[in-house]
Design an enzyme around this catalytic site. Structure first.
Site, PDB file in Angstrom:
ATOM      1  N   THR A  29      -4.921  13.824 -13.792  1.00 42.10           N
ATOM      2  CA  THR A  29      -6.001  13.772 -14.787  1.00 42.10           C
ATOM      3  C   THR A  29      -6.525  15.156 -15.150  1.00 42.10           C
ATOM      4  OG1 THR A  29      -8.324  13.106 -14.977  1.00 42.10           O
ATOM      5  CG2 THR A  29      -7.494  13.316 -12.770  1.00 42.10           C
ATOM      6  N   ASP A  30      -7.141  15.262 -16.313  1.00 40.52           N
ATOM      7  CA  ASP A  30      -7.783  16.523 -16.708  1.00 40.52           C
ATOM      8  C   ASP A  30      -9.022  16.812 -15.858  1.00 40.52           C
ATOM      9  OD1 ASP A  30      -9.457  14.556 -17.760  1.00 40.52           O
ATOM     10  OD2 ASP A  30      -9.344  15.259 -19.832  1.00 40.52           O
ATOM     11  N   GLU A  31      -9.525  15.792 -15.138  1.00 39.66           N
ATOM     12  CA  GLU A  31     -10.789  15.976 -14.407  1.00 39.66           C
ATOM     13  C   GLU A  31     -10.663  16.983 -13.266  1.00 39.66           C
ATOM     14  OE1 GLU A  31     -13.117  12.458 -13.828  1.00 39.66           O
ATOM     15  OE2 GLU A  31     -12.086  11.411 -15.441  1.00 39.66           O
TER      16      GLU A  31
ATOM     17  N   ASP B 263       0.837  -1.201   0.000  1.00 34.31           N
ATOM     18  CA  ASP B 263       0.000   0.000   0.000  1.00 34.31           C
ATOM     19  C   ASP B 263       0.879   1.261   0.000  1.00 34.31           C
ATOM     20  OD1 ASP B 263      -1.875   1.939   0.561  1.00 34.31           O
ATOM     21  OD2 ASP B 263      -2.777   0.873   2.252  1.00 34.31           O
TER      22      ASP B 263
ATOM     23  N   LYS C 104      -7.863  13.611  -6.539  1.00 34.04           N
ATOM     24  CA  LYS C 104      -6.680  13.806  -7.397  1.00 34.04           C
ATOM     25  C   LYS C 104      -6.212  15.263  -7.296  1.00 34.04           C
ATOM     26  CE  LYS C 104      -4.882  11.338  -9.889  1.00 34.04           C
ATOM     27  NZ  LYS C 104      -3.788  10.329  -9.686  1.00 34.04           N
TER      28      LYS C 104
ATOM     29  N   TYR D 255     -13.626  11.515  -6.930  1.00 34.39           N
ATOM     30  CA  TYR D 255     -12.373  11.092  -7.580  1.00 34.39           C
ATOM     31  C   TYR D 255     -11.546  12.309  -7.978  1.00 34.39           C
ATOM     32  CZ  TYR D 255      -9.316   9.902 -11.520  1.00 34.39           C
ATOM     33  OH  TYR D 255      -8.244   9.801 -12.366  1.00 34.39           O
TER      34      TYR D 255
ATOM     35  N   ALA E 129     -11.751  15.358  -6.989  1.00 33.12           N
ATOM     36  CA  ALA E 129     -11.342  16.171  -5.841  1.00 33.12           C
ATOM     37  C   ALA E 129     -10.142  15.540  -5.138  1.00 33.12           C
ATOM     38  CB  ALA E 129     -12.509  16.325  -4.868  1.00 33.12           C
TER      39      ALA E 129
END
Ligand code: NAD
Ligand code: TYD
Length: 353
Positions: A132-134, A60, A162, A158, A160
């Site tokens: 990511t672009d998100e 992990d 990142k 997700y 938020a």
């Protein structure tokens, strides 16, 4: 000897990157730290069995003791950090694990690397954080594409999580001069992608003769990049990017979801005429909550600074992806069993499973 720590290297992009790196930099040793969650599959690395240039460590990234011990034990001078929880729909069902892995896990890695690299002489260390672009939020139909200067405005748990990780990475450069780089990439597709994401999900449903669910009207737009183009960009940024900088990596191929799925199923029909009319399996279902309308990336920075641009166009990439999945239906069958079915039932209802 150079050692690179790749996190999440048993997942989709990570496994593609590990294979790419073995081909491009055979002299590098890869330490691959992966928790082997539902999305991490050692089968993706089967070809590397017995390869002394690749060591898989199941574990992990949020385990401080483990991560610190890896930096003590191995001469790690580069990190490429892919490990994350990655599926928007799962982040809506269960956001806690996204915060733990994506934020706390990234923090744990940053801390271990910062301590290990203090006073390091000789080879310059580098930490590439894959994002990511998100994180930039959602665009309207006529808005200009996101640039590296677009303010963050994430909409899903997700995105938020990142975004939180990206901001921590940025702060390590500003505060400690830590040698971090960030890439923000658009939607990837290609071999080894877990069939919960749109392209491999639509394909695996069509192969099984089951409904292919499209959220809302299918008009939402994504920018698609073939995973090999992403891997090439990531290695370039790792080696030649400027520490402290962010680089957008996009495929320059925007498509509404419905058009994309129709194209995919049409190509599938050409390759497997015995499947009949897979387009007829398309079914419209309730929209995703907070569904981002459109993503698009301005990639002028990486084109200008590092001479990177995508090389695989959408149709060629989809053909290559289809060929891989058709040649690996046993892989698909194995990952479609067990807990995956429970997830589908929760997400789409019994009719889709
Ligand atoms: P994936 O879900 O296929 O793989 C994620 C991998 O991380 C798996 O192997 C999983 O076992 C591992 N992992 C999860 N939690 C972990 C933990 N706590 N410790 C160690 N390993 C853990 O994801 P992917 O699509 O390959 O994405 C990889 C990275 O690229 C992610 O950071 C993602 O945010 C980013 N990204 C993905 C896309 C895309 O379209 N898939 C686009 C842009 C950026
Ligand atoms: P996805 O592959 O989950 O990537 P992301 O949400 O990170 O962009 O979804 C891509 C697009 O496809 C997105 O607009 C949601 C849509 N979608 C569907 O219409 N049906 C589905 O079953 C899935 C998984 C996604």
């Amino acid at each position: 000897m150079s050692m690179v720590l790749v996190t999440g290297g048993a997942g989709f992009i990570g496994a593609n990157f590990v294979h790419y790196l073995r081909r491009q930099r055979p002299e590098w040793q890869i330490l691959n730290l992966d928790l082997l969650t539902y999305a991490g599959n050692p089968e993706n690395l089967a070809e590397l069995e017995g390869d002394p240039g690749h060591i898989l460590v199941p574990g992990d990234i949020a385990d401080r003791e483990l991560v610190t011990s890896l930096f003590q034990r191995y001469p790690i001078t580069r990190v490429v950090h892919f490990a994350a929880e990655t599926h928007v729909d799962r982040s809506i069902m269960d956001p806690g694990v996204f915060v733990r892995t994506n934020v706390l896990g990234t923090f744990t890695l940053l801390e271990a690397a910062r301590q290990a690299w203090q006073g390091l002489k000789g080879e310059e260390p580098r930490f590439l954080h894959i994002s990511t672009d998100e994180v930039y939020g959602s665009l309207g139909p006529d808005d200009p594409a996101f640039t590296e200067a677009t303010p963050y405005s994430p909409n899903s748990p997700y995105a938020a999580s990142k975004a939180g990780a990206d901001l921590l990475v940025r702060s390590y450069y500003r505060t400690y001069g830590f040698p971090a780089l960030i890439t923000n990439c658009s939607n990837n597709y290609g071999p080894y992608q877990f069939p919960e994401k749109l392209i491999p999900f639509a394909l695996s449903q069509a192969l099984a003769g089951k409904p292919v669910p499209i959220y809302g009207t299918g008009a939402n737009i994504r920018d698609w990049i073939f995973v090999e183009d992403h891997c090439r960009g990531a290695l370039l940024v790792l080696e030649k990017g400027r520490p402290g900088e962010t680089y957008n990596l996009g495929g320059q191929q925007e498509k509404p979801n419905l058009e994309l799925v129709r194209l995919l199923l049409q190509l599938l029909r050409e390759m497997r005429p015995e499947l009949g009319q897979p387009e007829e399996l398309i079914t419209f279902v309730t929209d995703r909550p907070g569904h981002d309308w459109r993503y698009a990336l301005n990639t002028a920075k990486i084109e200008g600074e590092l001479d990177w641009r995508p090389q695989v166009d959408l149709e060629e990439g989809l053909r290559r992806t289809l060929s891989w999945y058709l040649a690996h239906q046993d892989w698909l069958e194995r990952v479609r069993s067990g807990a995956y079915r429970d997830y589908l039932r929760r997400q789409y209802g019994a009719a889709v499973v």
